[in-house]
Design a protein around this motif. Structure first.
Motif, PDB file in Angstrom:
ATOM      1  N   ILE A 158     -12.386  -4.139  -0.522  1.00 19.39           N
ATOM      2  CA  ILE A 158     -12.400  -3.693   0.873  1.00 19.39           C
ATOM      3  C   ILE A 158     -12.316  -4.941   1.742  1.00 19.39           C
ATOM      4  O   ILE A 158     -13.269  -5.720   1.821  1.00 19.39           O
ATOM      5  CB  ILE A 158     -13.668  -2.880   1.202  1.00 19.39           C
ATOM      6  CG1 ILE A 158     -13.742  -1.626   0.320  1.00 19.39           C
ATOM      7  CG2 ILE A 158     -13.687  -2.499   2.680  1.00 19.39           C
ATOM      8  CD1 ILE A 158     -15.003  -0.798   0.529  1.00 19.39           C
ATOM      9  N   LEU A 198      -9.612   0.263   5.056  1.00 17.60           N
ATOM     10  CA  LEU A 198     -10.014   0.975   6.266  1.00 17.60           C
ATOM     11  C   LEU A 198     -11.535   1.088   6.378  1.00 17.60           C
ATOM     12  O   LEU A 198     -12.087   1.204   7.477  1.00 17.60           O
ATOM     13  CB  LEU A 198      -9.360   2.366   6.262  1.00 17.60           C
ATOM     14  CG  LEU A 198      -9.297   3.165   7.553  1.00 17.60           C
ATOM     15  CD1 LEU A 198      -8.090   4.100   7.532  1.00 17.60           C
ATOM     16  CD2 LEU A 198     -10.555   3.999   7.748  1.00 17.60           C
ATOM     17  N   CYS A 199     -12.214   1.002   5.241  1.00 16.04           N
ATOM     18  CA  CYS A 199     -13.666   1.222   5.222  1.00 16.04           C
ATOM     19  C   CYS A 199     -14.453   0.162   5.985  1.00 16.04           C
ATOM     20  O   CYS A 199     -15.586   0.420   6.407  1.00 16.04           O
ATOM     21  CB  CYS A 199     -14.163   1.296   3.786  1.00 16.04           C
ATOM     22  SG  CYS A 199     -13.500   2.690   2.865  1.00 16.04           S
ATOM     23  N   ASP A 224      -2.569   5.762   5.273  1.00 14.28           N
ATOM     24  CA  ASP A 224      -1.153   5.488   5.031  1.00 14.28           C
ATOM     25  C   ASP A 224      -0.289   6.704   5.362  1.00 14.28           C
ATOM     26  O   ASP A 224       0.838   6.565   5.844  1.00 14.28           O
ATOM     27  CB  ASP A 224      -0.932   5.098   3.565  1.00 14.28           C
ATOM     28  CG  ASP A 224      -1.630   3.797   3.191  1.00 14.28           C
ATOM     29  OD1 ASP A 224      -1.867   2.974   4.088  1.00 14.28           O
ATOM     30  OD2 ASP A 224      -1.943   3.621   1.999  1.00 14.28           O
ATOM     31  N   PRO A 244       0.785  -1.238   0.000  1.00 21.89           N
ATOM     32  CA  PRO A 244       0.000   0.000   0.000  1.00 21.89           C
ATOM     33  C   PRO A 244       0.816   1.288   0.000  1.00 21.89           C
ATOM     34  O   PRO A 244       0.231   2.371   0.079  1.00 21.89           O
ATOM     35  CB  PRO A 244      -0.799  -0.113   1.308  1.00 21.89           C
ATOM     36  CG  PRO A 244       0.089  -0.891   2.207  1.00 21.89           C
ATOM     37  CD  PRO A 244       0.801  -1.881   1.323  1.00 21.89           C
ATOM     38  N   ASP A 292      -9.357  -0.210  -0.312  1.00 22.40           N
ATOM     39  CA  ASP A 292      -9.847   0.762   0.677  1.00 22.40           C
ATOM     40  C   ASP A 292     -10.216   0.037   1.971  1.00 22.40           C
ATOM     41  O   ASP A 292     -11.321   0.177   2.498  1.00 22.40           O
ATOM     42  CB  ASP A 292     -11.061   1.513   0.117  1.00 22.40           C
ATOM     43  CG  ASP A 292     -11.023   3.003   0.430  1.00 22.40           C
ATOM     44  OD1 ASP A 292     -10.112   3.445   1.150  1.00 22.40           O
ATOM     45  OD2 ASP A 292     -11.909   3.735  -0.064  1.00 22.40           O
ATOM     46  N   GLU A 331      -4.652   3.034  -4.079  1.00 24.89           N
ATOM     47  CA  GLU A 331      -5.280   3.111  -2.770  1.00 24.89           C
ATOM     48  C   GLU A 331      -6.554   3.953  -2.880  1.00 24.89           C
ATOM     49  O   GLU A 331      -6.606   4.916  -3.655  1.00 24.89           O
ATOM     50  CB  GLU A 331      -4.339   3.783  -1.765  1.00 24.89           C
ATOM     51  CG  GLU A 331      -3.123   2.955  -1.393  1.00 24.89           C
ATOM     52  CD  GLU A 331      -3.488   1.793  -0.487  1.00 24.89           C
ATOM     53  OE1 GLU A 331      -3.661   1.999   0.724  1.00 24.89           O
ATOM     54  OE2 GLU A 331      -3.603   0.661  -1.016  1.00 24.89           O
ATOM     55  N   VAL A 379      -3.562   4.823  10.599  1.00 27.11           N
ATOM     56  CA  VAL A 379      -4.973   4.442  10.603  1.00 27.11           C
ATOM     57  C   VAL A 379      -5.676   4.903  11.872  1.00 27.11           C
ATOM     58  O   VAL A 379      -6.771   5.480  11.829  1.00 27.11           O
ATOM     59  CB  VAL A 379      -5.117   2.913  10.427  1.00 27.11           C
ATOM     60  CG1 VAL A 379      -6.558   2.478  10.658  1.00 27.11           C
ATOM     61  CG2 VAL A 379      -4.658   2.495   9.036  1.00 27.11           C
ATOM     62  N   ALA A 437      -8.038   5.188   2.446  1.00 31.98           N
ATOM     63  CA  ALA A 437      -6.918   4.298   2.760  1.00 31.98           C
ATOM     64  C   ALA A 437      -5.594   5.040   2.652  1.00 31.98           C
ATOM     65  O   ALA A 437      -4.702   4.871   3.494  1.00 31.98           O
ATOM     66  CB  ALA A 437      -6.925   3.091   1.831  1.00 31.98           C
ATOM     67  N   GLU A 438      -5.457   5.868   1.620  1.00 31.22           N
ATOM     68  CA  GLU A 438      -4.221   6.630   1.466  1.00 31.22           C
ATOM     69  C   GLU A 438      -4.053   7.644   2.590  1.00 31.22           C
ATOM     70  O   GLU A 438      -2.934   7.875   3.069  1.00 31.22           O
ATOM     71  CB  GLU A 438      -4.187   7.326   0.105  1.00 31.22           C
ATOM     72  CG  GLU A 438      -2.914   8.113  -0.172  1.00 31.22           C
ATOM     73  CD  GLU A 438      -1.654   7.266  -0.089  1.00 31.22           C
ATOM     74  OE1 GLU A 438      -0.587   7.835   0.231  1.00 31.22           O
ATOM     75  OE2 GLU A 438      -1.718   6.040  -0.330  1.00 31.22           O
TER      76      GLU A 438
END
Length: 333
Positions: free
Chosen positions: A233, A198-199, A148, A69, A196, A140, A152, A144-145
C-alpha cells in the motif's frame, strides 16, 4: 545461500548471509534493457528479460511479474491506451455510471489478453530460475480494482453516497482477484503481491470496512494454494498499519513516511516488513553514501525479519551507483 533460501530464512528470523533485496522495478527495468514501456506492458518476453537483468546486474532477490494496474481492468472490458513509452491510461472509466455494474461480467484469467500475458510471464520466469529465485505474481486489491474500473475520485464519493453499491462491486472485484491469484500460483508464482494503494487515502474506519475484509479473503486464497502474500500500500499508512497486520500477509511493504522502527518493535517478531527509504529523495536524488546509510538503517530492525527495498518503485533514471550502494550495504550485513 540462494535467493529463495535467503527469503525463507529471513521470513522466519533465521540467519541469512544478507537481507533479501525486494526492490520493485518497472519503468527502470524496461529502460535498462532499452525497451519502450509499451513492450514491457504488452509482451511478457520483455517483462521477463527486464527482470532477469535486474537480478543479474543489481543482486535483486525476486523475479516479479508486476507492470501496471490495468491488466484486470483491460480484461473486464475497459479501453486502455498505451502510449509508445509512457504509462497506460484509462480515459473513460468502464463503470462511468452505477447502472453499468449490471453489465459487468467476470473474465477468466486464462482467457483475458492481459491477465494471460502475466501467466505466461510467470511460467517463463519459473522455467528460467526454477527454485533458486522466488517468482512474484501480482493482483490489484479489490478496492484498488474498483478505483481502476470506476475512477479513484468517484470511488471515494461512492464510499459516502452509495456504500452498498460499492460493496456489490467489491464482491465482483475480489472474486476476480482470487481467481487471478489461483491462476498465477498454478503457473508457478511463489509469492503474490497485492497492490491496494487507494487505502492510504482513506480513514482507518473506511479501510476496515471497504478494504481489509477483501484483502483478508485474497490472502487466505493465496495461503490456501501454498504461496506467500506481500501487501503493498503506497503512501502514509501509519494510521492503518495496525489493521494491515490483520490481513495475514507474510510480507508488508512500508513506504518512507512510515516509522519502520516503531512498527517493527510492535510486530517484527511475527511479520516481515519490507522497506522503507525514500525512492526519490534517497535512491534517485541521493548520493551513494546516503543510499548506503539508508539501506543499513532499514535492515537492522527489531525482529530480524526486514527485507530491503525503497518505499515504492525504483524511479526511472535512478543512478546505477546508488543501486550498487544498496547492494554493498546488504553484502556488508
Amino acid at each position: 545461500m540462494n535467493s529463495f533460501e535467503r527469503m525463507q530464512n529471513r521470513l522466519q528470523g533465521k540467519t541469512v548471509d544478507r537481507p533479501p533485496n525486494f526492490d520493485i522495478f518497472m519503468v527502470f527495468a524496461a529502460h535498462f534493457i532499452n525497451q519502450p514501456l509499451t513492450k514491457y506492458y504488452l509482451d511478457y518476453h520483455v517483462l521477463v528479460e527486464a527482470n532477469l537483468a535486474m537480478v543479474e546486474n543489481f543482486n535483486v532477490d525476486i523475479m516479479q511479474a508486476i507492470s501496471d494496474p490495468y491488466r484486470e481492468t483491460h480484461d473486464f472490458g475497459a479501453a486502455i491506451e498505451f502510449p509508445a513509452d509512457d504509462l497506460p491510461v484509462c480515459k473513460i472509466p468502464l463503470l462511468n455510471e452505477p447502472d453499468d455494474l449490471n453489465r459487468l461480467s467476470i473474465p477468466k484469467p486464462e482467457n483475458g489478453k492481459r491477465m494471460s500475458d502475466r501467466l505466461e510471464a510467470i511460467r517463463s520466469m519459473k522455467e528460467k530460475v526454477g527454485n533458486a529465485i522466488p517468482v512474484m505474481g501480482w493482483v490489484e486489491g479489490a478496492l484498488a480494482e474498483a478505483g481502476d474500473l470506476r475512477g479513484v475520485g468517484t470511488v471515494m464519493m461512492d464510499i459516502y453516497e452509495r456504500p452498498d453499491w460499492l460493496k456489490d462491486l467489491l464482491e465482483i472485484t475480489v472474486e476476480l482477484e482470487i481467481a487471478f491469484v489461483e491462476a498465477q500460483i498454478a503457473a508457478g508464482a511463489d509469492i503474490i503481491g497485492i497492490g491496494d494503494a487507494l487505502c492510504s487515502q482513506i480513514s482507518p474506519a473506511m479501510y476496515r470496512e471497504f478494504a481489509l475484509p477483501y484483502e483478508q479473503r485474497i490472502i487466505a486464497a493465496i495461503h490456501a494454494k501454498g504461496a506467500l502474500a506481500r501487501l503493498h500500500i503506497c503512501g502514509d499508512t501509519n494510521q492503518i498499519v495496525d489493521d494491515m497486520i490483520k490481513t495475514g500477509a507474510d510480507i508488508i511493504d512500508l513506504d518512507w513516511m512510515v516509522d519502520m522502527h516503531a512498527t517493527c518493535e510492535r510486530y517484527g517478531d511475527s511479520v516481515a516488513f519490507c522497506g522503507n527509504f525514500d525512492p526519490v529523495k534517497v535512491m534517485l536524488r541521493g548520493t551513494p553514501e546516503e543510499v548506503y546509510a539508508a539501506t543499513e538503517q532499514s535492515i537492522y530492525m527489531p525482529g530480524n525479519r526486514t527485507f530491503s527495498a525503497a518505499g515504492c518503485e525504483i524511479p526511472d533514471k535512478t543512478p546505477h551507483h546508488n543501486l550498487f550502494a544498496q547492494t554493498r550495504a546488504l553484502n556488508n550485513f
